[in-house]
Design an enzyme around this catalytic site. Structure first.
Site, PDB file in Angstrom:
ATOM      1  N   LYS A  90       0.775  -1.289  -0.053  1.00  0.00           N
ATOM      2  CA  LYS A  90      -0.008  -0.103   0.035  1.00  0.00           C
ATOM      3  C   LYS A  90       0.808   1.421  -0.212  1.00  0.00           C
ATOM      4  CE  LYS A  90      -4.161  -1.755   0.309  1.00  0.00           C
ATOM      5  NZ  LYS A  90      -5.103  -1.733  -0.898  1.00  0.00           N
ATOM      6  N   GLU A 112      -9.804   5.676   3.143  1.00  0.00           N
ATOM      7  CA  GLU A 112     -10.708   4.599   3.585  1.00  0.00           C
ATOM      8  C   GLU A 112      -9.816   3.265   4.053  1.00  0.00           C
ATOM      9  OE1 GLU A 112      -9.542   2.463   0.134  1.00  0.00           O
ATOM     10  OE2 GLU A 112     -10.447   4.643   0.311  1.00  0.00           O
ATOM     11  N   SER A 374       1.430 -10.097  -0.605  1.00  0.00           N
ATOM     12  CA  SER A 374       1.155  -8.765  -0.669  1.00  0.00           C
ATOM     13  C   SER A 374       1.294  -7.857   0.712  1.00  0.00           C
ATOM     14  CB  SER A 374      -0.321  -8.166  -1.168  1.00  0.00           C
ATOM     15  OG  SER A 374      -1.256  -9.290  -0.153  1.00  0.00           O
TER      16      SER A 374
END
Length: 389
Positions: A90, A112, A374
């Protein structure tokens, strides 16, 4: 075929577009111009590349999972996005959008988050770049991701609980969009995945494709298979995009089957959904016969979303990527398997992708398979512990 960018309507084929309130359209148009100019600007790219190298720790390693490879009869490689700063992919996107926010002269950021990793990455970027940060998070996700909530607060972010709907990622996105409508003049919304109205899906893809570009450089020859979890789909898009359309490379996105597809409690938006408009774009989504959004379910907060990025929808219909699924139970089993065999705790999102590899090991025998890991699983340990009793 792979598209370099969406068309003039912001679409990948029939998917995408900008279905947004009139008050947001000028901001979306301005954002597209700012992003396009920044992405052509050597100084912007240089500043971002410098931060990715010295702050995030890129390139992330490509690790050969030796014991698990022997156990499964495949050549398994892990692209270690879990080793990036904040513990997931991210940060690639939030740093880039944070720099873009400053370039636009805005001081406040909203975001969010579901699993909390995007919230932590946004709070981190804002702390580094001196930006005010407000993160919307569903109350159900706040409960199951308490560690990440505290991390966001430590970094100076305000975490706003969302109690509407099921209290998950869908509801957090809706709340953030409402905030943006009211504060668009001073606020930038850092969307965490390849979802939302144009230009977000395209922009986030461009910021995340560094994963796949690194993978190309780290391998002497392309892998046979690349597997990644898919909720909104940014990690999968990041690793898939540079390989889309490449002969001999099978791209596999793994959605959340939840308690089982037949139960109706799942997050398989592509496999079980249909085209509709969700959070500003046309994509595959879970909906009833009247077009009402159905609640998704997944043990993984990051996959607990009733839609998917529109470019993934395009890839599916064009036959460029295969989309499959794995259940909660299979993901938890894979979480334990990677911990025991390689000493790595994967995020439950990544565990879904490993679960599919395990289930299909006999069909993958002898092939080189890359799993995009991830994120790390620290955030999920308490949840798994409760399940284990």
């Amino acid at each position: 075929m792979r598209l370099e960018r969406p068309d003039q309507r912001g679409r990948f084929g029939e998917f995408g577009g900008a279905f947004a309130p009139e008050t947001l359209m000028p901001a979306l148009e301005a954002l597209e111009i700012e992003f396009t100019n920044a992405w052509r600007d050597d100084s912007f790219r240089g500043e971002l590349d410098g931060l990715l190298a010295t702050y995030v720790g890129r390139p992330t390693p490509l690790y050969h999972a030796d014991r698990l490879s022997k156990q499964l009869g495949i050549n398994l490689l892990l692209k270690r996005e879990d080793l990036a700063h904040t513990g997931a992919h991210k940060i690639n996107n939030t740093l880039a959008q944070g720099l873009l926010t400053k370039r636009m002269g805005k001081k406040r950021v909203i975001a969010e988050t579901g699993a909390g990793q995007h919230g932590v990455a946004t709070a981190t970027a804002c702390a580094l770049l001196e930006l005010e940060c407000v993160v919307y998070m569903g109350e159900k996700d706040i409960e199951r991701q308490a560690l990440n909530v505290y991390r966001m607060k430590l970094l100076g972010a305000t975490v706003v609980p969302v109690t509407s709907g099921a209290g998950t990622l869908k509801d957090a996105v809706s709340a953030a969009l409402r905030d943006w409508v009211a504060s668009v003049a001073t606020t930038h919304y850092i969307i965490g995945s390849v979802v939302g109205p144009h230009p977000f899906p395209w922009m986030v893809r461009e910021f995340q494709k560094v994963i796949g570009e690194e993978l190309k450089e780290q391998m002497d020859a392309p892998p046979d298979v690349i597997v990644a979890p898919v909720g909104g789909g940014s990690n999968a898009m990041g690793v898939f995009y540079p390989f889309v359309g490449m002969d001999g490379v099978d791209l596999v996105g793994v959605e959340a089957a939840g308690l089982g597809i037949a139960s109706g409690l799942h997050g398989a938006s592509i496999g079980e959904g249909s085209p509709g408009v969700l959070h500003g774009s046309m994509t595959y989504m879970l909906q009833d016969e009247f077009g009402q959004v159905l609640e998704a379910h997944s043990i993984s907060a990051g996959l607990d979303y009733p839609g998917v990025g529109p470019e993934h929808a395009y890839f599916n219909d064009a036959g460029l990527v295969r989309y499959v699924n794995a259940t909660d139970a299979q993901a938890v089993e894979a979480f334990h398997l990677l911990a025991r065999s390689e000493g790595i705790l994967p995020a439950l999102e990544s565990a879904h992708a490993l679960a599919w590899i395990v289930q299909e090991a006999s069909q993958l025998s002898g092939r080189t398979v890359v799993l995009n890991l991830s994120g790390r699983g620290d955030k999920d340990v308490q949840q798994v512990a409760r399940l284990d009793g």
